[in-house]
Design a protein around this motif. Structure first.
Motif, PDB file in Angstrom:
ATOM      1  N   VAL A   1      57.630  54.317   0.596  1.00  0.00           N
ATOM      2  CA  VAL A   1      58.464  54.689   1.747  1.00  0.00           C
ATOM      3  C   VAL A   1      57.695  55.671   2.638  1.00  0.00           C
ATOM      4  N   MET A   2      57.721  55.390   3.942  1.00  0.00           N
ATOM      5  CA  MET A   2      57.114  56.289   4.928  1.00  0.00           C
ATOM      6  C   MET A   2      58.124  56.586   6.031  1.00  0.00           C
ATOM      7  N   GLY A   3      58.121  57.833   6.511  1.00  0.00           N
ATOM      8  CA  GLY A   3      59.003  58.233   7.604  1.00  0.00           C
ATOM      9  C   GLY A   3      58.230  58.436   8.902  1.00  0.00           C
ATOM     10  N   PHE A   4      58.922  59.058   9.870  1.00  0.00           N
ATOM     11  CA  PHE A   4      58.308  59.321  11.178  1.00  0.00           C
ATOM     12  C   PHE A   4      59.001  60.543  11.771  1.00  0.00           C
ATOM     13  N   ASP A   5      58.269  61.575  12.083  1.00  0.00           N
ATOM     14  CA  ASP A   5      58.694  62.818  12.746  1.00  0.00           C
ATOM     15  C   ASP A   5      58.002  64.020  12.126  1.00  0.00           C
ATOM     16  N   GLY A   6      57.944  64.054  10.778  1.00  0.00           N
ATOM     17  CA  GLY A   6      57.290  65.182  10.121  1.00  0.00           C
ATOM     18  C   GLY A   6      58.147  66.418  10.021  1.00  0.00           C
ATOM     19  N   VAL A   7      59.476  66.261   9.853  1.00  0.00           N
ATOM     20  CA  VAL A   7      60.343  67.428   9.710  1.00  0.00           C
ATOM     21  C   VAL A   7      60.113  68.077   8.348  1.00  0.00           C
ATOM     22  N   ALA A   8      60.455  69.365   8.258  1.00  0.00           N
ATOM     23  CA  ALA A   8      60.131  70.163   7.071  1.00  0.00           C
ATOM     24  C   ALA A   8      60.765  69.633   5.796  1.00  0.00           C
ATOM     25  N   LEU A   9      61.941  69.024   5.891  1.00  0.00           N
ATOM     26  CA  LEU A   9      62.626  68.559   4.690  1.00  0.00           C
ATOM     27  C   LEU A   9      61.841  67.493   3.937  1.00  0.00           C
ATOM     28  N   GLY A  10      60.963  66.774   4.612  1.00  0.00           N
ATOM     29  CA  GLY A  10      60.212  65.715   3.956  1.00  0.00           C
ATOM     30  C   GLY A  10      59.377  66.222   2.797  1.00  0.00           C
ATOM     31  N   GLU A  11      58.795  67.399   2.960  1.00  0.00           N
ATOM     32  CA  GLU A  11      57.951  67.963   1.914  1.00  0.00           C
ATOM     33  C   GLU A  11      58.760  68.371   0.696  1.00  0.00           C
ATOM     34  N   LEU A  12      60.050  68.695   0.920  1.00  0.00           N
ATOM     35  CA  LEU A  12      60.908  69.166  -0.162  1.00  0.00           C
ATOM     36  C   LEU A  12      61.636  68.032  -0.860  1.00  0.00           C
ATOM     37  N   HIS A  13      61.511  66.817  -0.331  1.00  0.00           N
ATOM     38  CA  HIS A  13      62.229  65.690  -0.899  1.00  0.00           C
ATOM     39  C   HIS A  13      61.603  65.267  -2.218  1.00  0.00           C
ATOM     40  N   SER A  14      62.334  64.473  -2.988  1.00  0.00           N
ATOM     41  CA  SER A  14      61.817  63.977  -4.260  1.00  0.00           C
ATOM     42  C   SER A  14      61.838  62.445  -4.256  1.00  0.00           C
ATOM     43  N   PRO A  15      60.667  61.801  -4.254  1.00  0.00           N
ATOM     44  CA  PRO A  15      59.340  62.404  -4.115  1.00  0.00           C
ATOM     45  C   PRO A  15      59.084  62.882  -2.688  1.00  0.00           C
ATOM     46  N   PRO A  16      58.117  63.790  -2.487  1.00  0.00           N
ATOM     47  CA  PRO A  16      57.792  64.243  -1.130  1.00  0.00           C
ATOM     48  C   PRO A  16      57.462  63.054  -0.229  1.00  0.00           C
ATOM     49  N   LEU A  17      57.979  63.096   0.993  1.00  0.00           N
ATOM     50  CA  LEU A  17      57.916  61.946   1.893  1.00  0.00           C
ATOM     51  C   LEU A  17      56.617  61.888   2.684  1.00  0.00           C
TER      52      LEU A  17
END
Length: 351
Positions: A280-296
């Motif tokens: 899975v890949m996202g788009f924007d780079g908001v801070a919550l992505g790093e804290l997600h499980s697994p990190p986004l």
């Protein structure tokens, strides 16, 4: 004044009918000056060509008050609006550093398109900044007003006003190609409609398949009702119910981190592991992505640079006066932040 004759603050002060010290305060933003006097000084400086020369040396502050037009749905301070709030906070800091005053204006969907122009003139601002709202009728009206204006995080297809936006199409192309390089050749794209910037991300996703000579039927488009996490959860849950085997897809590319957060909930609920079963890949780079499980893994957009670039465009537009100046569209480059939500395809899966 004869052609080639040197023009300085003295000549500007004589044309405007004010003291040289007043000209200095207006051009350098070093003291409060009345709107009427300030406008007279700037008009004189433009007419004499002094403003353009000083601007070239980055020594003129021609924009001191700006109407900030923001859609009402971008204003609530919440995890859903991290993109908008990152842009707003950075813009506020940049304005404070330059001594620019922001006059807030809420954009309601049912408001007449002329409301922004009317509010700008009532507030006697030097320019307009619009965030996120790229409705053609609104931008056309602002463009016809003749007032310096910049759209942040949106596109003006008619090119009536300047704009600052991520390089959405190229960034999505780069993201999709990275997943392909990891062996993902059948990819889901979770997106939504209504924003031109998001349409460019879809364009870039499809460009990657064309560039690699892959069949477009392997580019699976799943539309969501909006950009919020629950929209991603609902859209992917519906799709998974009809495709319990993931439709053969090995990766999911989301047009926003928010959609990715919701999609990952749907995948977990359906018994799929990220990235073991699907990347899975996202788009924007908001801070919550790093804290997600697994990190986004995500496409990181330089959100904090939008405000600075918008103010530069406003200054250039304000300083150009009556000189012809085509609308500028500034696209900022994006980087990919690799984290644990994307893995290479295991060749054994296809044996």
């Amino acid at each position: 004044m004869a052609k080639g004759e040197k023009v300085g603050m003295r000549e500007v002060s004589e044309r405007a009918g004010v003291a040289i010290s007043t000209v200095s305060h207006v051009l350098n933003g070093t003291a409060p000056i009345s709107e009427e006097v300030r406008a007279r000084v700037l008009d004189a400086a433009r007419e004499l060509g002094y403003l353009a020369r000083r601007s070239a040396r980055a020594s003129v502050n021609a924009v001191n008050k700006v109407l900030l037009a923001v859609p009402e749905d971008a204003l609530p301070d919440s995890d859903v609006n991290l993109v908008s709030w990152t842009i707003l906070n950075a813009l506020t800091r940049d304005c404070e550093a330059r001594g620019v005053r922001l006059v807030p204006h809420t954009l309601g969907r049912d408001d007449p398109v002329g409301a922004v122009d009317a509010a700008a003139r009532a507030a006697k601002v030097d320019g307009i900044i619009v965030i996120n709202d790229d409705r053609s009728a609104l931008l056309d009206t602002i463009g016809r007003s003749g007032m310096p204006a910049v759209l942040i995080n949106g596109e003006d297809p008619n090119m009536h006003i300047d704009s600052v936006t991520p390089g959405n199409r190229f960034a999505a192309l780069k993201a999709a190609k990275l997943m392909m390089d990891k062996g993902h050749l059948r990819i889901i794209h979770l997106t939504w409609t209504g924003r031109k910037t998001v349409e460019r991300r879809l364009d870039g996703f499809l460009d990657a398949f064309r560039e690699r000579g892959l069949p477009l039927e392997d580019a699976i488009i799943v539309p969501a009702a909006g950009f919020e996490p629950q929209h991603g959860d609902e859209a992917l849950s519906t799709w998974l119910a009809a495709h319990p085997d993931l439709g053969g897809a090995t990766a999911l590319f989301c047009a926003a981190d928010n959609l990715a957060f919701g999609a990952m909930r749907a995948l977990k609920r359906a018994g799929y592991r990220v990235p073991e079963d699907i990347s899975v890949m996202g788009f924007d780079g908001v801070a919550l992505g790093e804290l997600h499980s697994p990190p986004l893994t995500t496409v990181s957009v330089p959100l904090e640079q939008f405000g600075r670039s918008a103010l530069d465009l406003l200054e250039a537009r304000a300083n150009s006066g009556a000189m012809p100046r085509a609308a500028h569209r500034l696209e900022l480059g994006c980087d990919i932040v690799l984290r644990d939500s994307v893995a290479a395809v295991d060749p054994k899966v296809f044996k």
